[in-house]
Write a protein that holds these residues in place. Structure first.
Motif, mmCIF file in Angstrom:
data_model
loop_
_atom_site.group_PDB
_atom_site.id
_atom_site.type_symbol
_atom_site.label_atom_id
_atom_site.label_comp_id
_atom_site.label_asym_id
_atom_site.label_seq_id
_atom_site.Cartn_x
_atom_site.Cartn_y
_atom_site.Cartn_z
ATOM 1 N N GLU A 227 0.802 -1.222 0.000
ATOM 2 C CA GLU A 227 0.000 0.000 0.000
ATOM 3 C C GLU A 227 0.832 1.267 0.000
ATOM 4 O O GLU A 227 0.286 2.373 -0.003
ATOM 5 N N GLY A 228 2.145 1.126 0.044
ATOM 6 C CA GLY A 228 3.023 2.288 -0.059
ATOM 7 C C GLY A 228 3.033 3.189 1.153
ATOM 8 O O GLY A 228 3.420 4.363 1.050
ATOM 9 N N LEU A 229 2.608 2.676 2.310
ATOM 10 C CA LEU A 229 2.643 3.490 3.514
ATOM 11 C C LEU A 229 4.083 3.754 3.921
ATOM 12 O O LEU A 229 4.963 2.922 3.708
ATOM 13 N N PRO A 230 4.371 4.911 4.495
ATOM 14 C CA PRO A 230 5.762 5.240 4.844
ATOM 15 C C PRO A 230 6.309 4.295 5.908
ATOM 16 O O PRO A 230 5.578 3.808 6.773
ATOM 17 N N ILE A 231 7.617 4.025 5.802
ATOM 18 C CA ILE A 231 8.305 3.186 6.792
ATOM 19 C C ILE A 231 8.819 4.093 7.897
ATOM 20 O O ILE A 231 9.778 4.838 7.712
ATOM 21 N N GLU A 232 8.159 4.067 9.038
ATOM 22 C CA GLU A 232 8.511 4.986 10.122
ATOM 23 C C GLU A 232 9.395 4.336 11.179
ATOM 24 O O GLU A 232 10.162 5.018 11.853
ATOM 25 N N THR A 233 9.283 3.041 11.365
ATOM 26 C CA THR A 233 10.098 2.339 12.358
ATOM 27 C C THR A 233 10.791 1.152 11.692
ATOM 28 O O THR A 233 10.328 0.638 10.682
ATOM 29 N N ARG A 234 11.933 0.752 12.230
ATOM 30 C CA ARG A 234 12.689 -0.414 11.764
ATOM 31 C C ARG A 234 12.924 -0.378 10.245
ATOM 32 O O ARG A 234 12.526 -1.289 9.517
ATOM 33 N N PRO A 235 13.544 0.679 9.753
ATOM 34 C CA PRO A 235 13.735 0.789 8.300
ATOM 35 C C PRO A 235 14.574 -0.338 7.717
ATOM 36 O O PRO A 235 14.317 -0.788 6.594
ATOM 37 N N LYS A 236 15.577 -0.827 8.441
ATOM 38 C CA LYS A 236 16.419 -1.904 7.901
ATOM 39 C C LYS A 236 15.616 -3.174 7.692
ATOM 40 O O LYS A 236 15.672 -3.812 6.638
ATOM 41 N N ASP A 237 14.845 -3.558 8.726
ATOM 42 C CA ASP A 237 14.032 -4.762 8.609
ATOM 43 C C ASP A 237 12.984 -4.609 7.514
ATOM 44 O O ASP A 237 12.687 -5.558 6.781
ATOM 45 N N SER A 238 12.413 -3.407 7.414
ATOM 46 C CA SER A 238 11.400 -3.169 6.386
ATOM 47 C C SER A 238 11.984 -3.334 4.995
ATOM 48 O O SER A 238 11.363 -3.922 4.095
ATOM 49 N N HIS A 239 13.191 -2.833 4.792
ATOM 50 C CA HIS A 239 13.831 -2.964 3.482
ATOM 51 C C HIS A 239 14.207 -4.409 3.180
ATOM 52 O O HIS A 239 14.267 -4.799 2.010
ATOM 53 N N ASP A 240 14.458 -5.220 4.218
ATOM 54 C CA ASP A 240 14.700 -6.643 3.985
ATOM 55 C C ASP A 240 13.465 -7.307 3.384
ATOM 56 O O ASP A 240 13.559 -8.115 2.454
ATOM 57 N N VAL A 241 12.293 -6.952 3.926
ATOM 58 C CA VAL A 241 11.044 -7.509 3.393
ATOM 59 C C VAL A 241 10.827 -7.012 1.968
ATOM 60 O O VAL A 241 10.479 -7.793 1.062
ATOM 61 N N LEU A 242 11.051 -5.737 1.744
ATOM 62 C CA LEU A 242 10.854 -5.164 0.415
ATOM 63 C C LEU A 242 11.824 -5.761 -0.608
ATOM 64 O O LEU A 242 11.470 -5.987 -1.759
ATOM 65 N N GLY A 243 13.065 -6.023 -0.181
ATOM 66 C CA GLY A 243 14.054 -6.590 -1.088
ATOM 67 C C GLY A 243 13.649 -7.959 -1.597
ATOM 68 O O GLY A 243 13.787 -8.272 -2.784
ATOM 69 N N VAL A 244 13.130 -8.812 -0.702
ATOM 70 C CA VAL A 244 12.684 -10.137 -1.122
ATOM 71 C C VAL A 244 11.425 -10.020 -1.972
ATOM 72 O O VAL A 244 11.273 -10.715 -2.985
ATOM 73 N N PHE A 245 10.509 -9.135 -1.582
ATOM 74 C CA PHE A 245 9.276 -8.946 -2.357
ATOM 75 C C PHE A 245 9.593 -8.537 -3.792
ATOM 76 O O PHE A 245 8.996 -9.051 -4.751
ATOM 77 N N HIS A 246 10.542 -7.624 -3.943
ATOM 78 C CA HIS A 246 10.890 -7.154 -5.289
ATOM 79 C C HIS A 246 11.348 -8.316 -6.164
ATOM 80 O O HIS A 246 10.904 -8.457 -7.313
ATOM 81 N N GLN A 247 12.225 -9.184 -5.637
ATOM 82 C CA GLN A 247 12.729 -10.275 -6.463
ATOM 83 C C GLN A 247 11.705 -11.394 -6.633
ATOM 84 O O GLN A 247 11.775 -12.144 -7.607
ATOM 85 N N ALA A 248 10.779 -11.517 -5.699
ATOM 86 C CA ALA A 248 9.736 -12.540 -5.845
ATOM 87 C C ALA A 248 8.662 -12.109 -6.837
ATOM 88 O O ALA A 248 7.971 -12.961 -7.416
ATOM 89 N N SER A 249 8.505 -10.805 -7.040
ATOM 90 C CA SER A 249 7.434 -10.313 -7.920
ATOM 91 C C SER A 249 7.939 -9.869 -9.287
ATOM 92 O O SER A 249 7.187 -9.884 -10.261
ATOM 93 N N ASP A 250 9.189 -9.458 -9.393
ATOM 94 C CA ASP A 250 9.736 -9.003 -10.667
ATOM 95 C C ASP A 250 10.022 -10.204 -11.568
ATOM 96 O O ASP A 250 10.781 -11.104 -11.182
ATOM 97 N N PRO A 251 9.446 -10.256 -12.769
ATOM 98 C CA PRO A 251 9.623 -11.430 -13.631
ATOM 99 C C PRO A 251 11.085 -11.730 -13.950
ATOM 100 O O PRO A 251 11.476 -12.894 -14.090
ATOM 101 N N GLY A 252 11.906 -10.693 -14.072
ATOM 102 C CA GLY A 252 13.312 -10.913 -14.388
ATOM 103 C C GLY A 252 14.039 -11.697 -13.315
ATOM 104 O O GLY A 252 14.873 -12.561 -13.609
ATOM 105 N N TRP A 253 13.734 -11.396 -12.063
ATOM 106 C CA TRP A 253 14.355 -12.120 -10.952
ATOM 107 C C TRP A 253 13.597 -13.412 -10.634
ATOM 108 O O TRP A 253 14.200 -14.435 -10.321
ATOM 109 N N ALA A 254 12.291 -13.354 -10.699
ATOM 110 C CA ALA A 254 11.468 -14.486 -10.260
ATOM 111 C C ALA A 254 11.559 -15.682 -11.191
ATOM 112 O O ALA A 254 11.203 -16.798 -10.812
ATOM 113 N N ASN A 255 12.023 -15.478 -12.416
ATOM 114 C CA ASN A 255 12.089 -16.563 -13.402
ATOM 115 C C ASN A 255 13.527 -16.755 -13.895
ATOM 116 O O ASN A 255 13.762 -16.979 -15.078
ATOM 117 N N GLN A 256 14.467 -16.711 -12.970
ATOM 118 C CA GLN A 256 15.878 -16.779 -13.341
ATOM 119 C C GLN A 256 16.496 -18.059 -12.787
ATOM 120 O O GLN A 256 16.709 -18.201 -11.590
#
Length: 510
Positions: free
Chosen positions: A288-317
């Protein structure tokens, strides 16, 4: 160390003359003359029947050796075996050459230096165990005797490799320094040169002594690799080739379902690594794009995996085989951890990493182990089999300072997507079972629990309908996916009827 007291009586079945007083010796000799005791060899007698002597000598071996050969040092193959006889023979460094036959034990006396610096008494007796540098030097000697006394160069090489893996390279250098100090006194200068060459080859500082064992060749290769890990990968690949695994088709057919699946995959994958968020909080900043106000490092860990799981270039490699795997994994890790500069995104680890009692591949062996391990991938069937092997290679090497578990699961799921199979979600309640089975494979080489667990959880992942996130979250909660305690909860699978109803509802809404 305080010397052991001499016995005060002739009680007991085995008697060593050197431990007795003159009066006790005379009393024992009278028993021998009367036939109530028996001489075994000079200086040793027993009141037990002859058929019990081998067991008595074995039980009292150090006491017997110290009494018959005071000041002797356990040497050569016997020292290499920790002080135990090898093939019924024990070697001692002593003041003269001789072979002495005892019941059940052959004692080979070798005229050599007596106690030296670092040699320690055994149980306070006049029998010594050699220092480790002496042990190594002596076992590099060569003999022409019909009874081989030395363990030999190959065995010493294997022992040095074990020491290097378990205690580190600096410990090898310390042993070498100590051996230099001892070699002249022991008349083992030639053996010192061999030891110096072996250690230099293991550390990569010399090439004068070519290593001959498989582990040694692996360590001294142009790109050194972990021989033990490669053997484990080969065993796992054999299992995956021998028994076909079920193929479970992906239930994800729409862009919305792919996004929802990727979110859940990322959420649970990070939860395994201890990055714990409430699922609605994670949903807010991931979907939903809500701002990351607490635990930015942990939040970016979740976002990093989400990006590669959803992006076809990474997800189908699919994972590359051979040297291309190095740049591929570095690129994937750099993208996954780009918001975490402190962990060195895309840079292979510079220090040893561990999980519990498991120590992963040494930094200098990361590249070689990835190269040789990935070369097994084309030999196993695509789909779940190749996915599991790819995941296991990455997780066993643990090539980066952080993010390795999440990376390994992304690699696994990419192999599944390429084959059109269902990607795998490892829910919180399955976390411990997943890690336990992985640990058994790592430490015991038992493939079956891990294969069974991953086959089970892939089928579970395919049982949900992912088009409506609220509905799938409701189903996951009903199946206890978010719970932690395996003693209180059981991981349930949605019934076919429930899944069908969900699919029908989604279809009607469209």
């Amino acid at each position: 160390m305080t010397a052991l007291k001499k016995p005060t009586s002739l009680d007991g079945p085995l008697h060593v003359y050197s431990e007795l007083t003159p009066n006790q010796v005379r009393a024992l000799q009278r028993r021998i003359a009367a036939g109530t005791a028996h001489r075994i060899v000079a200086g040793l007698a027993s009141t037990a029947p002859a058929d019990e002597w081998p067991a008595l000598v074995a039980r009292e071996r150090n006491r017997v050796l110290a009494g018959l050969f005071p000041g002797a040092v356990i040497s050569f193959r016997s020292a290499f075996a920790g002080g135990a006889p090898v093939d019924g023979v024990i070697h001692l460094s002593y003041t003269y050459h001789r072979t002495v036959e005892l019941p059940g034990l052959t004692v080979v006396l070798v005229k050599a230096a007596g106690r030296a610096a670092g040699d320690l008494p055994i149980s306070g007796r006049e029998l010594f165990f050699p220092s480790y540098p002496r042990l190594l030097l002596e076992n590099l000697t060569t003999s022409r005797s019909h009874i081989q006394k030395e363990a030999g160069r190959k065995a010493v090489e294997e022992r040095l490799l074990t020491i290097c893996d378990s205690r580190g390279e600096n410990h090898l250098l310390e042993l070498l320094d100590q051996a230099r100090e001892l070699s002249a006194a022991l008349d083992l200068e030639r053996e010192l040169k061999v030891l110096d060459g072996l250690i230099g080859s293991i550390l990569g500082t010399r090439s004068t002594h070519k290593l001959t064992t498989k582990a040694g060749k692996a360590k001294s290769a142009a790109i050194p690799y972990d021989h033990g890990r490669l053997a484990l990968f080969e065993k796992f690949a054999e299992r995956l080739r021998a028994n076909p695994l079920p193929e479970v088709a992906s239930p994800v057919k729409t862009a919305t379902a792919r996004q929802n699946f990727a979110f859940l995959e990322s959420y649970f994958s990070n939860f395994i690594e201890g990055t714990e968020f409430g699922v609605e909080e994670a949903r807010g900043f991931v979907l939903e794009g809500l701002p990351i106000e607490t635990r930015p490092k942990d939040s970016h860990d979740v976002l990093g995996v989400f990006h590669q799981a959803s992006d076809p270039g990474w997800a189908n490699q699919t994972l590359a085989s051979g040297e291309p795997v190095l740049e591929q994994l570095r690129a994937r890790h750099a993208d996954q951890m780009k918001e975490r500069p402190e962990v060195g995104p895309g840079q292979f680890k510079d220090r040893v990493n561990r999980a519990g009692n498991t120590e992963f591949v040494l930094p200098r062996e990361v590249r070689g182990t990835l190269v040789v391990g990935s070369q097994l991938l084309p030999t196993v069937p695509p789909g779940l089999a190749r996915a599991l092997l790819a995941m296991f290679v990455v997780t066993e090497v643990h090539p980066f300072n952080d993010g390795n578990g999440r990376l390994a699961r992304l690699v696994m799921n990419a192999e599944l997507s390429v084959a059109g199979a269902c990607r795998i979600i490892v829910p919180t309640l399955f976390r411990d079972e997943y890690l336990d089975c992985l640990r058994v494979l790592t430490r015991e080489g038992d493939c079956e629990p891990f294969v069974a667990a991953m086959t089970k959880i892939q089928a579970w992942s395919a049982a949900f309908v992912y088009d409506d996130l609220d509905k799938v979250l409701e189903s996951l909660r009903a199946c206890n996916a978010f719970e932690k305690s395996r003693t209180q909860y059981k991981l349930l699978t949605p019934t076919p009827a429930a899944a069908l109803a969900h699919r029908t509802a989604v279809s009607l809404r469209k």
